[in-house]
Every structure is written in C-alpha cells, then in structure tokens.
Design a protein around this motif. Structure first.
Motif, PDB file in Angstrom:
ATOM      1  N   LYS A  52      -7.062  12.194   7.260  1.00 46.08           N
ATOM      2  CA  LYS A  52      -7.416  13.456   7.909  1.00 46.08           C
ATOM      3  C   LYS A  52      -6.285  13.977   8.784  1.00 46.08           C
ATOM      4  CE  LYS A  52     -12.444  12.967   8.160  1.00 46.08           C
ATOM      5  NZ  LYS A  52     -13.582  12.824   9.114  1.00 46.08           N
ATOM      6  N   ALA A  53      -5.444  13.073   9.283  1.00 46.10           N
ATOM      7  CA  ALA A  53      -4.291  13.478  10.095  1.00 46.10           C
ATOM      8  C   ALA A  53      -3.117  13.927   9.220  1.00 46.10           C
ATOM      9  CB  ALA A  53      -3.864  12.333  11.010  1.00 46.10           C
ATOM     10  N   GLY A  54      -3.301  13.842   7.894  1.00 43.45           N
ATOM     11  CA  GLY A  54      -2.276  14.331   6.984  1.00 43.45           C
ATOM     12  C   GLY A  54      -1.413  13.258   6.342  1.00 43.45           C
ATOM     13  N   LEU A  55      -1.549  12.014   6.786  1.00 46.58           N
ATOM     14  CA  LEU A  55      -0.749  10.947   6.206  1.00 46.58           C
ATOM     15  C   LEU A  55      -1.325  10.563   4.845  1.00 46.58           C
ATOM     16  CD1 LEU A  55      -0.342  10.762   9.398  1.00 46.58           C
ATOM     17  CD2 LEU A  55       0.430   8.453   8.950  1.00 46.58           C
ATOM     18  N   ARG A  56      -0.470  10.029   3.986  1.00 50.87           N
ATOM     19  CA  ARG A  56      -0.940   9.596   2.667  1.00 50.87           C
ATOM     20  C   ARG A  56      -0.578   8.144   2.442  1.00 50.87           C
ATOM     21  NH1 ARG A  56       3.305   9.508  -0.752  1.00 50.87           N
ATOM     22  NH2 ARG A  56       5.140  10.648  -0.086  1.00 50.87           N
ATOM     23  N   HIS A  57      -1.373   7.477   1.632  1.00 51.36           N
ATOM     24  CA  HIS A  57      -1.161   6.071   1.306  1.00 51.36           C
ATOM     25  C   HIS A  57       0.131   5.946   0.497  1.00 51.36           C
ATOM     26  CE1 HIS A  57      -2.141   2.450  -1.323  1.00 51.36           C
ATOM     27  NE2 HIS A  57      -1.914   1.969  -0.119  1.00 51.36           N
ATOM     28  N   VAL A  58       1.075   5.142   0.987  1.00 55.27           N
ATOM     29  CA  VAL A  58       2.356   4.982   0.297  1.00 55.27           C
ATOM     30  C   VAL A  58       2.647   3.542  -0.118  1.00 55.27           C
ATOM     31  CG1 VAL A  58       3.397   7.023   1.357  1.00 55.27           C
ATOM     32  CG2 VAL A  58       3.681   4.794   2.461  1.00 55.27           C
ATOM     33  N   ASP A  59       1.890   2.572   0.399  1.00 55.62           N
ATOM     34  CA  ASP A  59       2.176   1.186   0.045  1.00 55.62           C
ATOM     35  C   ASP A  59       0.997   0.291   0.427  1.00 55.62           C
ATOM     36  OD1 ASP A  59       3.650  -0.988  -0.909  1.00 55.62           O
ATOM     37  OD2 ASP A  59       4.723  -1.289   0.982  1.00 55.62           O
ATOM     38  N   THR A  60       0.857  -0.783  -0.320  1.00 54.22           N
ATOM     39  CA  THR A  60      -0.058  -1.866   0.015  1.00 54.22           C
ATOM     40  C   THR A  60       0.777  -3.134   0.009  1.00 54.22           C
ATOM     41  OG1 THR A  60      -1.925  -0.755  -1.038  1.00 54.22           O
ATOM     42  CG2 THR A  60      -2.141  -3.133  -0.671  1.00 54.22           C
ATOM     43  N   PHE A  61       0.605  -3.962   1.013  1.00 52.50           N
ATOM     44  CA  PHE A  61       1.381  -5.200   1.074  1.00 52.50           C
ATOM     45  C   PHE A  61       0.473  -6.343   1.514  1.00 52.50           C
ATOM     46  CE2 PHE A  61       1.713  -3.378   5.295  1.00 52.50           C
ATOM     47  CZ  PHE A  61       1.643  -4.467   6.149  1.00 52.50           C
ATOM     48  N   PHE A  62       0.939  -7.549   1.237  1.00 45.56           N
ATOM     49  CA  PHE A  62       0.197  -8.748   1.583  1.00 45.56           C
ATOM     50  C   PHE A  62       1.097  -9.616   2.445  1.00 45.56           C
ATOM     51  CE2 PHE A  62      -1.725  -6.997  -2.124  1.00 45.56           C
ATOM     52  CZ  PHE A  62      -3.077  -7.194  -1.933  1.00 45.56           C
ATOM     53  N   ALA A  63       0.770  -9.695   3.721  1.00 49.27           N
ATOM     54  CA  ALA A  63       1.548 -10.510   4.656  1.00 49.27           C
ATOM     55  C   ALA A  63       0.873 -11.869   4.798  1.00 49.27           C
ATOM     56  CB  ALA A  63       1.634  -9.823   6.015  1.00 49.27           C
ATOM     57  N   ASP A  64       1.657 -12.852   5.144  1.00 54.05           N
ATOM     58  CA  ASP A  64       1.138 -14.197   5.371  1.00 54.05           C
ATOM     59  C   ASP A  64       0.786 -14.319   6.847  1.00 54.05           C
ATOM     60  OD1 ASP A  64       0.424 -16.832   5.026  1.00 54.05           O
ATOM     61  OD2 ASP A  64       2.484 -17.583   5.119  1.00 54.05           O
ATOM     62  N   TRP A  65      -0.433 -13.880   7.207  1.00 49.88           N
ATOM     63  CA  TRP A  65      -0.867 -13.901   8.602  1.00 49.88           C
ATOM     64  C   TRP A  65      -1.229 -15.324   9.003  1.00 49.88           C
ATOM     65  CZ3 TRP A  65       0.500  -9.668  10.859  1.00 49.88           C
ATOM     66  CH2 TRP A  65       0.486  -8.463  10.180  1.00 49.88           C
ATOM     67  N   PRO A  66      -0.838 -15.771  10.196  1.00 47.99           N
ATOM     68  CA  PRO A  66      -1.141 -17.135  10.621  1.00 47.99           C
ATOM     69  C   PRO A  66      -2.640 -17.413  10.755  1.00 47.99           C
ATOM     70  CG  PRO A  66       0.059 -15.951  12.341  1.00 47.99           C
ATOM     71  CD  PRO A  66      -0.045 -15.045  11.160  1.00 47.99           C
ATOM     72  N   ASN A  67      -3.397 -16.432  11.199  1.00 43.70           N
ATOM     73  CA  ASN A  67      -4.852 -16.576  11.343  1.00 43.70           C
ATOM     74  C   ASN A  67      -5.520 -15.365  10.699  1.00 43.70           C
ATOM     75  OD1 ASN A  67      -4.791 -18.960  13.055  1.00 43.70           O
ATOM     76  ND2 ASN A  67      -3.902 -17.597  14.592  1.00 43.70           N
ATOM     77  N   PRO A  68      -5.582 -15.336   9.357  1.00 38.62           N
ATOM     78  CA  PRO A  68      -6.122 -14.142   8.703  1.00 38.62           C
ATOM     79  C   PRO A  68      -7.576 -13.872   9.080  1.00 38.62           C
ATOM     80  CG  PRO A  68      -5.718 -15.910   7.105  1.00 38.62           C
ATOM     81  CD  PRO A  68      -5.225 -16.386   8.436  1.00 38.62           C
ATOM     82  N   VAL A  69      -7.886 -12.607   9.260  1.00 39.14           N
ATOM     83  CA  VAL A  69      -9.243 -12.182   9.595  1.00 39.14           C
ATOM     84  C   VAL A  69      -9.959 -11.777   8.312  1.00 39.14           C
ATOM     85  CG1 VAL A  69      -8.582 -11.457  11.913  1.00 39.14           C
ATOM     86  CG2 VAL A  69      -8.558  -9.797  10.068  1.00 39.14           C
TER      87      VAL A  69
END
Length: 179
Positions: A139-156
């Motif tokens: 709604k603020a005008g931004l568009r989806h440009v990427d999806t990434f998968f990070a190795d989070w230490p404590n994934p939620v």
C-alpha cells in the motif's frame, strides 16, 4: 498522525512497545525486549542517531493521538537488504493495528525519502509469513523484489517460509498515481 523525534520521556512507552509479544512476534528472535534493555540501549541509540544521521533520517515516534509506535527511515542494515538502500521500518501497538496508521506512516516516510531527501531507493524486509506487514509495504507503493532464506540462530514460527524484500525506486515512485 504526527511523526516526531523521540525524547528521554518516551522510555516507558517505547519499553511497552518493544515488550509486547504480539509486536515482536515477527522481529529478530520473536521475543519481547526487556524494559531495562530498551531504556539502557535502544532509546539511547535512537537519540544518538539524530546527531549521527543526516537530517530527516532516524526513528520517529508516532502519535495518533498518544504514542502508538514508531517509523524509521535509515541506511539499510537488515539482513537481505542492499546496504546502498534506505530502509523503511515500523512497529505499532496492537491497538493501532487495522486503522491504516502503518500505511499512513510508511507513505509519509516514502514521500519524505524521495521528495525531500533525494533518496534513490527505499527498501524494507519482513518475514514472508507476516502478511499484514507485506500488505502495508504494498500500500505504501513498494513491490516484492526478493525472497531469501537466512540461517537465523533462533528461528521463529513462519521462518521456514523465508523473508521478503520490498523496494521502490524514486523513478517508480514518481510514476505512481498515489503519493
């Protein structure tokens, strides 16, 4: 809604925001931040940035009326973002959710970035599972440009779906009908 600089008097309000489990569910390790950490580290860092960053950048308290959260426009530091971008961020109390305030504040800072500060590109990131934040960014005008998968230490919960990057260039913004 008014966006203003934080002051030392905002310590309790900021601690309550960062201490809310619902607010923090999709952020960092998904856990509330203890009030003493907010008072000792978070708020002083926000106040310091007003002197360190160029005018117009930083984290700004949102009053609508009364403190409902914050919005940020700063050099990009979040995982997944290009460090040459300017990062848009926000956190709002659950009582402010669903009232259009997140979109209002995000649009205000996008407009400031391009119309006043000469920023070439604004970007933001959120968990792919955070549908509400994704919608605000759209709604603020931004568009989806990427999806990434990070190795989070404590994934939620939801981390298995990855994180998404939304962005908008000044040229794209200038071409949009709604600003």
């Amino acid at each position: 809604m008014i966006l203003r600089r934080f002051t030392a008097a905002d310590a309790d309000a900021l601690a309550a925001l960062h201490g809310d489990a619902a607010v923090m569910r999709h952020i960092d390790d998904g856990r509330p931040v203890p009030a003493d950490v907010v008072v000792r580290e978070t708020l002083p860092a926000i106040l310091r940035e007003y002197a360190e960053l160029p005018a117009g950048f930083g984290v700004f308290a949102a009053d609508a009326p009364g403190f409902v959260g914050w919005f940020a426009l700063k050099p990009a530091t979040s995982v997944g973002l290009d460090p040459s971008d300017v990062e848009l961020g926000y956190r709002l109390h659950p009582s402010a959710w669903g009232r259009g305030l997140a979109t209002e504040g995000a649009r205000l800072l996008v407009r400031r970035a391009f119309a006043e500060l000469g920023v070439p590109r604004v970007a933001a990131t959120t968990m792919a599972a955070n549908v509400a934040s994704r919608r605000v960014l759209e709604k603020a005008g931004l568009r989806h440009v990427d999806t990434f998968f990070a190795d989070w230490p404590n994934p939620v919960p939801g981390a298995e779906h990855g994180d998404v990057v939304y962005a908008l260039s000044k040229e794209e913004w200038l071409g949009q009908a709604v600003r």
